[in-house]
Design a protein around this motif. Structure first.
Motif, PDB file in Angstrom:
ATOM      1  N   UNK A 108       0.731  -1.206   0.201  1.00 45.41           N
ATOM      2  CA  UNK A 108      -0.482  -0.166  -0.031  1.00 45.41           C
ATOM      3  C   UNK A 108       1.472   0.962  -0.140  1.00 45.41           C
ATOM      4  N   UNK A 109       1.714   1.508   0.472  1.00 45.57           N
ATOM      5  CA  UNK A 109       2.827   2.003   0.349  1.00 45.57           C
ATOM      6  C   UNK A 109       4.021   2.275  -0.570  1.00 45.57           C
ATOM      7  N   UNK A 110       3.856   3.327  -1.304  1.00 43.04           N
ATOM      8  CA  UNK A 110       4.378   3.434  -2.458  1.00 43.04           C
ATOM      9  C   UNK A 110       6.588   3.261  -2.464  1.00 43.04           C
ATOM     10  N   UNK A 111       6.496   3.641  -1.693  1.00 45.11           N
ATOM     11  CA  UNK A 111       8.621   3.433  -1.275  1.00 45.11           C
ATOM     12  C   UNK A 111       8.000   1.788  -1.791  1.00 45.11           C
ATOM     13  N   UNK A 112       7.233   1.021  -0.612  1.00 41.48           N
ATOM     14  CA  UNK A 112       7.447  -0.556  -0.081  1.00 41.48           C
ATOM     15  C   UNK A 112       7.082  -1.305  -1.987  1.00 41.48           C
ATOM     16  N   UNK A 113       6.370  -0.335  -2.296  1.00 40.94           N
ATOM     17  CA  UNK A 113       5.721  -1.442  -3.877  1.00 40.94           C
ATOM     18  C   UNK A 113       7.081  -1.264  -4.698  1.00 40.94           C
ATOM     19  N   UNK A 114       7.683   0.303  -4.641  1.00 35.95           N
ATOM     20  CA  UNK A 114       8.696   0.574  -5.562  1.00 35.95           C
ATOM     21  C   UNK A 114      10.041  -0.769  -5.272  1.00 35.95           C
ATOM     22  N   UNK A 115      10.406  -0.419  -4.148  1.00 36.94           N
ATOM     23  CA  UNK A 115      11.068  -1.271  -3.314  1.00 36.94           C
ATOM     24  C   UNK A 115      11.260  -2.854  -3.861  1.00 36.94           C
ATOM     25  N   UNK A 116      10.035  -3.500  -3.966  1.00 35.71           N
ATOM     26  CA  UNK A 116       9.550  -4.536  -4.227  1.00 35.71           C
ATOM     27  C   UNK A 116       9.625  -4.912  -5.231  1.00 35.71           C
ATOM     28  N   UNK A 117       9.451  -3.772  -6.445  1.00 34.37           N
ATOM     29  CA  UNK A 117       9.295  -4.683  -8.245  1.00 34.37           C
ATOM     30  C   UNK A 117      10.838  -4.316  -8.252  1.00 34.37           C
ATOM     31  N   UNK A 161      -6.184  -0.387  -4.545  1.00 31.87           N
ATOM     32  CA  UNK A 161      -5.623   0.206  -5.464  1.00 31.87           C
ATOM     33  C   UNK A 161      -4.337  -0.095  -5.536  1.00 31.87           C
ATOM     34  N   UNK A 162      -3.775  -0.572  -4.480  1.00 38.06           N
ATOM     35  CA  UNK A 162      -1.789  -0.635  -4.437  1.00 38.06           C
ATOM     36  C   UNK A 162      -2.125  -1.613  -4.874  1.00 38.06           C
ATOM     37  N   UNK A 163      -2.789  -2.847  -4.773  1.00 40.86           N
ATOM     38  CA  UNK A 163      -2.624  -4.194  -5.819  1.00 40.86           C
ATOM     39  C   UNK A 163      -2.900  -3.603  -7.425  1.00 40.86           C
ATOM     40  N   UNK A 164      -4.327  -3.031  -8.022  1.00 45.71           N
ATOM     41  CA  UNK A 164      -3.854  -2.139  -9.401  1.00 45.71           C
ATOM     42  C   UNK A 164      -2.354  -1.556  -9.735  1.00 45.71           C
ATOM     43  N   UNK A 165      -1.953  -0.558  -8.934  1.00 43.99           N
ATOM     44  CA  UNK A 165      -0.858  -0.192  -9.539  1.00 43.99           C
ATOM     45  C   UNK A 165       0.345  -1.069  -9.450  1.00 43.99           C
ATOM     46  N   UNK A 166       0.641  -2.017  -8.281  1.00 43.93           N
ATOM     47  CA  UNK A 166       1.737  -3.265  -8.509  1.00 43.93           C
ATOM     48  C   UNK A 166       1.864  -3.462  -9.577  1.00 43.93           C
ATOM     49  N   UNK A 167       0.262  -3.877 -10.426  1.00 46.51           N
ATOM     50  CA  UNK A 167       0.037  -4.312 -11.584  1.00 46.51           C
ATOM     51  C   UNK A 167       0.901  -4.015 -12.689  1.00 46.51           C
ATOM     52  N   UNK A 168       0.306  -2.606 -12.773  1.00 48.09           N
ATOM     53  CA  UNK A 168       1.371  -1.143 -13.716  1.00 48.09           C
ATOM     54  C   UNK A 168       2.403  -1.238 -13.289  1.00 48.09           C
ATOM     55  N   UNK A 201      -3.593  -3.590 -18.047  1.00 42.64           N
ATOM     56  CA  UNK A 201      -1.719  -3.135 -17.331  1.00 42.64           C
ATOM     57  C   UNK A 201      -0.673  -4.202 -17.667  1.00 42.64           C
ATOM     58  N   UNK A 202      -1.372  -5.453 -17.893  1.00 39.28           N
ATOM     59  CA  UNK A 202      -0.524  -6.883 -17.670  1.00 39.28           C
ATOM     60  C   UNK A 202      -0.630  -7.102 -19.250  1.00 39.28           C
ATOM     61  N   UNK A 203       0.863  -8.556 -19.458  1.00 32.81           N
ATOM     62  CA  UNK A 203       1.167  -9.027 -21.130  1.00 32.81           C
ATOM     63  C   UNK A 203      -0.681  -9.568 -20.776  1.00 32.81           C
TER      64      UNK A 203
END
Length: 359
Positions: A92-101, A132-139, A178-180
């Motif tokens: 849910x946290x943008x920084x965590x999401x970016x770090x995971x990706x 919303x976080x899951x949708x953003x994660x995939x994108x 968003x995804x393939x």
């Protein structure tokens, strides 16, 4: 040619990644798009050596990293992709999401992988922060992988129906855009039993096929959908077996449903094939669910009912893949057939692979 290979080796080494393959070319990511996907989940071991590689286009590695598998798959022009799983509360946290990706794309590069399969099967409420976080994660994952590994593939695993199955109320339309591709898990369809607590087919054909209409009604591009079929079944201990052959099962609740397939145990196809011929009923066929099943007694004399998929039920589903122009088909999982040299097993295994292309 030698100069190109040497240059390639220097380039890979300069990134700190040493190619484990005999040829440096095999460490180059696969970029070619196939017209038809055969998407295989591999959970480890070496049975992949016996897969029908004339069909396989993508292998999602859910076991330990196997460099030999990566090299071999690349030699056959097939992609090998990572497993991606993460607690939704974390991203849910943008920084965590970016770090995971970032972590995942760097791992894919270091292992010469061709993308990622995002397997998040957690319950999500529509409109919630996790939604919303899951949708953003995939994108965001798709954008980063496509940028960092040109030609890479990002897939996302979805329930057999988009109707909030198992409380997985995702933004399926946005995720698909968003995804393939979406790998549709057309199995475990009795994870929520709202009616009578009885043993039923893991993936009844009419119910399975109707669910694809639900995805298409949402205007999801059929070329984004890969049908997942089960190469396993469920063994249910019967509390009672009626004269009509109905097996009553224990009440095991799951995500709001009073009963579920958790009352049974998953059994691989190789076990089922060894069990069915010596069973008390032999192979039976349910015309309504279009699925095979059988009854047997265990060592204590208790009656069990086993529901599974075989070439007949899979062929009926594979026909829809072609008629609706879906992206392809795949299975959970590639390891659980009998790949021994025994002639009957070889025939059964070949039939299961061939069923993926229809009858």
């Amino acid at each position: 040619m030698l100069f190109v290979l040497v240059l390639s080796a220097i380039c890979l080494a300069s990134q700190g990644h040493v190619c484990p393959c005999e040829s440096q070319d095999l460490c180059h990511q696969i970029r070619e798009e196939r017209d038809f996907e055969v998407f295989v989940f591999d959970v480890g071991g070496k049975t992949w050596k016996s897969y029908n590689w004339s069909m396989v286009t993508t292998v999602a590695t859910f076991g330990k990293y196997d460099a030999e598998l990566m090299c071999y798959a690349h030699s056959k022009g097939a992609r090998v992709v990572l497993k991606g799983d993460v607690p939704l509360s974390y991203i849910v946290d943008q920084d965590n999401r970016t770090a995971w990706i970032t972590e995942k794309v760097n791992l894919a590069k270091s292992q010469f992988m061709d993308g990622i399969n995002i397997d998040v099967e957690q319950a999500v409420e529509e409109g919630s922060p996790q939604y919303h976080a899951l949708t953003a994660l995939v994108k965001e994952t798709t954008e980063v992988f496509h940028r960092e590994i040109p030609g890479s593939q990002v897939s996302f695993d979805v329930a057999w129906s988009p109707k909030c199955i198992d409380k997985r109320c995702y933004n399926y339309v946005a995720i698909a855009e968003s995804c393939d591709l979406l790998f549709v898990m057309s199995y475990d369809e009795q994870s929520q039993i709202m009616g009578d607590c009885i043993a039923m087919a893991n993936a009844p054909v009419p119910q399975t096929l109707n669910a694809y209409s639900q995805y298409l009604d949402l205007k999801v591009d059929p070329r984004k959908l890969v049908m997942g079929v089960p190469w396993y079944g469920y063994d249910y201990p019967c509390l009672n077996l009626s004269g009509e052959g109905v097996c009553s099962i224990a009440k095991v609740p799951f995500r709001g449903a009073p009963c579920s397939d958790a009352a049974g145990k998953q059994k691989p196809y190789n076990w089922i094939m060894k069990q069915v011929n010596g069973s008390m009923s032999g192979r039976l066929w349910d015309t309504q669910q279009q699925a095979p099943y059988f009854n047997y007694k265990d060592q204590k004399g208790h009656i069990h009912q086993v529901w599974y998929d075989d070439p007949d039920s899979i062929c009926a589903k594979a026909g829809l893949v072609k008629s609706k122009g879906l992206r392809g088909i795949g299975m959970w999982n590639g390891n659980i057939l009998d790949y021994s040299d025994e002639p009957v097993a070889q025939q059964q295994t070949a039939m299961m692979w061939n069923a993926l292309l229809g009858c």
